[in-house]
Motif scaffolding. Structure first.
Motif, short mmCIF file in Angstrom:
data_model
loop_
_atom_site.label_atom_id
_atom_site.label_comp_id
_atom_site.label_asym_id
_atom_site.label_seq_id
_atom_site.Cartn_x
_atom_site.Cartn_y
_atom_site.Cartn_z
N GLU A 1 0.82 -1.20 0.00
CA GLU A 1 0.00 0.00 0.00
C GLU A 1 0.85 1.26 0.00
OE1 GLU A 1 -4.22 0.42 1.83
OE2 GLU A 1 -3.00 -0.58 3.33
N ILE B 1 0.38 4.80 1.64
CA ILE B 1 -0.43 5.49 2.62
C ILE B 1 0.12 6.91 2.81
CG2 ILE B 1 -1.16 5.57 5.04
CD1 ILE B 1 -2.43 3.28 3.53
N ARG C 1 5.53 7.65 -7.42
CA ARG C 1 4.51 6.62 -7.60
C ARG C 1 5.00 5.54 -8.56
NH1 ARG C 1 -0.27 4.68 -5.02
NH2 ARG C 1 -0.15 2.68 -6.08
N LEU D 1 -3.78 13.21 -2.58
CA LEU D 1 -4.81 12.71 -3.48
C LEU D 1 -4.22 12.01 -4.70
CD1 LEU D 1 -7.23 15.78 -3.38
CD2 LEU D 1 -7.73 13.50 -2.49
N ALA E 1 -1.62 8.56 -3.08
CA ALA E 1 -1.92 7.52 -2.09
C ALA E 1 -3.02 6.56 -2.53
CB ALA E 1 -2.33 8.18 -0.77
N ASP E 2 -2.92 5.32 -2.04
CA ASP E 2 -4.03 4.38 -2.12
C ASP E 2 -5.07 4.70 -1.05
OD1 ASP E 2 -2.81 2.78 -4.17
OD2 ASP E 2 -1.52 1.93 -2.62
N ARG E 3 -4.57 5.08 0.14
CA ARG E 3 -5.44 5.54 1.22
C ARG E 3 -4.79 6.73 1.90
NH1 ARG E 3 -6.76 1.71 5.67
NH2 ARG E 3 -4.71 0.80 5.27
N GLY F 1 -9.39 6.91 4.46
CA GLY F 1 -10.19 6.54 3.31
C GLY F 1 -9.44 6.68 2.01
N ARG F 2 -10.05 6.21 0.94
CA ARG F 2 -9.48 6.38 -0.39
C ARG F 2 -9.50 7.85 -0.78
NH1 ARG F 2 -13.53 2.77 -1.58
NH2 ARG F 2 -14.40 4.36 -2.98
N PRO F 3 -8.63 8.27 -1.69
CA PRO F 3 -8.62 9.68 -2.09
C PRO F 3 -9.97 10.19 -2.57
CG PRO F 3 -6.63 8.62 -2.86
CD PRO F 3 -7.48 7.53 -2.27
N ASP F 4 -10.69 9.38 -3.36
CA ASP F 4 -11.98 9.84 -3.86
C ASP F 4 -12.99 10.01 -2.73
OD1 ASP F 4 -11.77 6.98 -3.71
OD2 ASP F 4 -13.66 6.80 -4.79
N GLU F 5 -12.90 9.16 -1.70
CA GLU F 5 -13.79 9.29 -0.55
C GLU F 5 -13.50 10.57 0.23
OE1 GLU F 5 -14.33 4.52 0.52
OE2 GLU F 5 -12.81 5.72 1.56
#
Length: 360
Positions: free
Chosen positions: A37, A39, A184, A205, A208-210, A223-227
Motif C-alpha cells: 500500500e 499510505i 509513484r 490525493l 496515495a491508495d489511502r 479513506g481512499r482519495p476519492d472518498e
C-alpha cells in the motif's frame, strides 16, 4: 544487519501514543497497512504526522501502545534493526560522497559484499534514472536529482517499508509535479509499502491508495482519495480538503438524506452527513470550484474581487447580510457585479453543528 522481511502481510499501529512532557503529540493512533500500500499521512503542521513517522522509524520511542509487523512487535527495536528506508525533507545526503556512494551507504553498513553492492546500486540508480550522474557529488546535482538519490538510497536495501517525510517540500512547483509521478512509478515498480507524510492535499490525493487525515495527534478519517475528496466525514476535514465555504445555516427540511438550508432569500440543498433535524444549525460546506454563477442560483451576492487562473476566474463575493463566498466562473466577472450563485446538491455537504468564526 539485514532488514526485516520484505514479504510481511500487515503493519499495525496499536493505540500508539507519544508525549513530550505535558504535550500529547500522538493520541492512541491505530492503523493497519497492507503490504504494497501507499499510505499518506495528511494534516496541517503540528497534527502529529511527522511524529508518527519518526516513531515508525524508531527515531522516537513510544510512550504508549505498540507497533507490529505481522506477529513481531518492532517498537522496541533500534532503527537499524527495523531495516526501513527513510527519505527526508532535506535529502540528508553526505556532501563528500558521490551519488552512487550515497546510495550504497546502507548496504556497506550491512556488510554486504562489494559485488552485491555494486550490482544493487547500479540497479537502483537506473530505476531513478540517474545512471549517468552516479559519479557526481550532491552539490553538483539539482534538487530533483538529489531527491532521486535519496529515494534510491532508501529502496536499495530492499526495505519492508519506505518512510517519506515531506520529500517534495523543498522543490519548485514544476519539479514537485514531476517527482510525484516518479515516486509513484518507483513505488509500483519496487512493490514496496510506502508511508508518506505531507500537508499538501494534492500530493496525497494523487499519490496515495489511502489517506490518513490527522488532527491534534489523532486520526480523524481514513479513506481512499476519492472518498476524502467527495465526502469528508467531518466539517474540519472538509475545510482542510478545500471546502473553503463553511456557512452556519439553519436546516429547514430533511428528506432521504438531503437537507434543505435557508440562505438569506434562497434555499440550498445538500447531502446531510450526520444526525440532525429541521431547525438545527448546520455547517454547509461547498468547494469554490462547485459554487458558480447560475441564472436561477439561490444566492445573491456582489463580487468583491476576481482573478484569472488560466481557464476560469476565481473570485470572492459577499451577500447582503455579509456572508463571504469563494466561487468560480467560466466567464469574466468584475468587482461590483451582481451574481446569483448556486451549486449541484451532490456537491454541497451539510454537517450538524456550527462553523467556527473566520480568522481575522
Amino acid at each position: 544487519m539485514a532488514g526485516m522481511s520484505h514479504d510481511f502481510r500487515k503493519l499495525r499501529l496499536d493505540r500508539v501514543s507519544r508525549s513530550f512532557g505535558l504535550h500529547n503529540a500522538l493520541r492512541d493512533v491505530s492503523l493497519e497497512v497492507a503490504r504494497g500500500e501507499f499510505i499518506a499521512l495528511l494534516g496541517p503542521s503540528g497534527c502529529g504526522k511527522s511524529t508518527a513517522l519518526n516513531c515508525l522509524a524508531g527515531l522516537l520511542p513510544l510512550t504508549g501502545g505498540g507497533i507490529w509487523l505481522d506477529e513481531k512487535r518492532i517498537d522496541p527495536l533500534k532503527p537499524e534493526e527495523r531495516g526501513f528506508g527513510m527519505v527526508f525533507q532535506n535529502y540528508a545526503l553526505f556532501p563528500h560522497m558521490s551519488a552512487e556512494k550515497n546510495v550504497g551507504f546502507g548496504l556497506r553498513m550491512q556488510g554486504r559484499p562489494k559485488a552485491e553492492i555494486d550490482d544493487k546500486v547500479a540497479k537502483a540508480m537506473a530505476l531513478v534514472r540517474l545512471g549517468e550522474q552516479k559519479h557526481k557529488l550532491p552539490g553538483q546535482l539539482s534538487g530533483g536529482q538529489q531527491q532521486r538519490v535519496a529515494i534510491a538510497r532508501a529502496i536499495v536495501i530492499e526495505p519492508p517499508l519506505v518512510l517519506m517525510d515531506e520529500p517534495l517540500s523543498n522543490l519548485d512547483a514544476k519539479l514537485r509535479l514531476e517527482m510525484r509521478a516518479e515516486i509513484r512509478r518507483i513505488h509500483n515498480l519496487v512493490g514496496s509499502t510506502t508511508i508518506y507524510v505531507t500537508h499538501d492535499q494534492d500530493e496525497a490525493l494523487s499519490l496515495a491508495d489511502r489517506i490518513v487525515v490527522m488532527r491534534d495527534g489523532s486520526v480523524r478519517q481514513v479513506g481512499r482519495p476519492d472518498e476524502l475528496y467527495a465526502r469528508p466525514a467531518h466539517a474540519d476535514i472538509a475545510e482542510f480538503m478545500g471546502y473553503r465555504n463553511l456557512l452556519s445555516l439553519a436546516i429547514s427540511s430533511i428528506a432521504n438524506g438531503t437537507a434543505e438550508v435557508g440562505i438569506e432569500q434562497g434555499i440550498l440543498q445538500g447531502s446531510l452527513l450526520g444526525a440532525a433535524k429541521p431547525g438545527d444549525t448546520a455547517i454547509v460546506a461547498i468547494r469554490p470550484d462547485d459554487l458558480t454563477p447560475r441564472s436561477n442560483g439561490p444566492i445573491r451576492a456582489t463580487v468583491n474581487s476576481a482573478e484569472y487562473r488560466g481557464r476560469d476566474f476565481y473570485g470572492i463575493a459577499t451577500t447582503a447580510q455579509g456572508l463571504e463566498l469563494f466561487f468560480r466562473s467560466e466567464h469574466k466577472v468584475s468587482a461590483g457585479e451582481q451574481l446569483t450563485l448556486g451549486a449541484d446538491p451532490a456537491r454541497v455537504l451539510v454537517y450538524p453543528g456550527e462553523a467556527r468564526p473566520a480568522a481575522s
